[in-house]
Design a protein around this motif. Structure first.
Motif, short mmCIF file in Angstrom:
data_model
loop_
_atom_site.label_atom_id
_atom_site.label_comp_id
_atom_site.label_asym_id
_atom_site.label_seq_id
_atom_site.Cartn_x
_atom_site.Cartn_y
_atom_site.Cartn_z
N ALA A 97 17.33 5.21 74.92
CA ALA A 97 18.26 6.25 74.46
C ALA A 97 17.82 6.74 73.08
N ARG A 126 24.09 18.50 79.22
CA ARG A 126 24.03 18.39 80.67
C ARG A 126 24.89 19.46 81.34
N THR A 159 24.89 13.40 77.18
CA THR A 159 23.74 13.51 78.07
C THR A 159 23.16 14.91 77.93
N GLN A 161 19.34 17.56 78.18
CA GLN A 161 18.11 17.89 78.89
C GLN A 161 17.32 18.86 78.03
N GLU A 178 17.21 14.12 82.52
CA GLU A 178 18.32 13.99 81.57
C GLU A 178 18.09 12.76 80.70
N ASP A 180 19.97 10.34 77.28
CA ASP A 180 21.20 10.07 76.53
C ASP A 180 20.93 10.07 75.04
#
Length: 183
Positions: A97, A126, A159, A161, A178, A180
């Motif tokens: 992460a 996200r 989350t 991208q 994706e 975190d």
């Protein structure tokens, strides 16, 4: 393309003339013209002009056409000396992460015929296509097919991208998986 007047040796019909040929791939013919009435008396052998590529063999990954290398699939660059990806890609270079506000690397790649100057990588929440949280322009030119850019993670956990966004259409051309962002 060119005219050159030459005087024959001792006023006769023999002599020499020098020509500068244009920088085009073409077949040329030399005509011996009688200046009194501008009639063609004789045509010499054809002269074949080719424009070389650099490197001449297009690095073994293409063919030379009119002074430019036309690269085989999977290769690019002026001399076909660069291996290029088969498809556009965006990858996060982190297995864990990412901390809020930290800097992380994003690897990108593109085939020869995709991507253009002004395209950028942007961070989106996200399932959100609104305003990005951060972005960086991709340095696209005829010699650059892949690279790594640094982005700053959003300050808000969630989350996200990274998407490759077209400068022209503002549409996503490719996306990362994706990831975190943690507090």
């Amino acid at each position: 393309y060119a005219f050159q007047f030459a005087t024959g040796v001792d006023g006769g019909d023999e002599g020499q003339a020098s020509f500068s040929l244009p920088h085009v791939e073409e077949t040329f013919a030399v005509h011996y013209v009688k200046t009194a009435d501008m009639t063609s008396r004789e045509t010499g052998p054809n002269i074949y002009v080719t424009i070389p590529c650099d490197p001449a063999d297009c690095s073994g990954h293409g063919v030379c056409m009119s002074g430019r290398c036309v690269c085989a699939s999977g290769f690019g660059g002026v001399g076909c000396d660069k291996v290029v990806p088969d498809e556009m890609s965006v990858e996060i270079e982190s297995a864990e992460a990412i901390s809020a506000g930290s800097v992380f690397n994003v690897r990108w790649g593109r085939p020869v015929d995709q991507g253009e100057h002004g395209d950028f990588l942007a961070i989106f929440k996200r399932l959100d296509s609104g305003n990005p949280f951060g972005y960086a322009f991709i340095p696209i030119d005829k010699e650059t097919f892949e690279g790594t850019l640094q982005l700053n993670a959003p300050g808000e956990p969630g989350t996200y991208q990274v998407r490759w966004v077209s400068a022209k259409t503002k549409q996503a051309l490719s996306s990362s998986t994706e990831f975190d962002v943690t507090a």
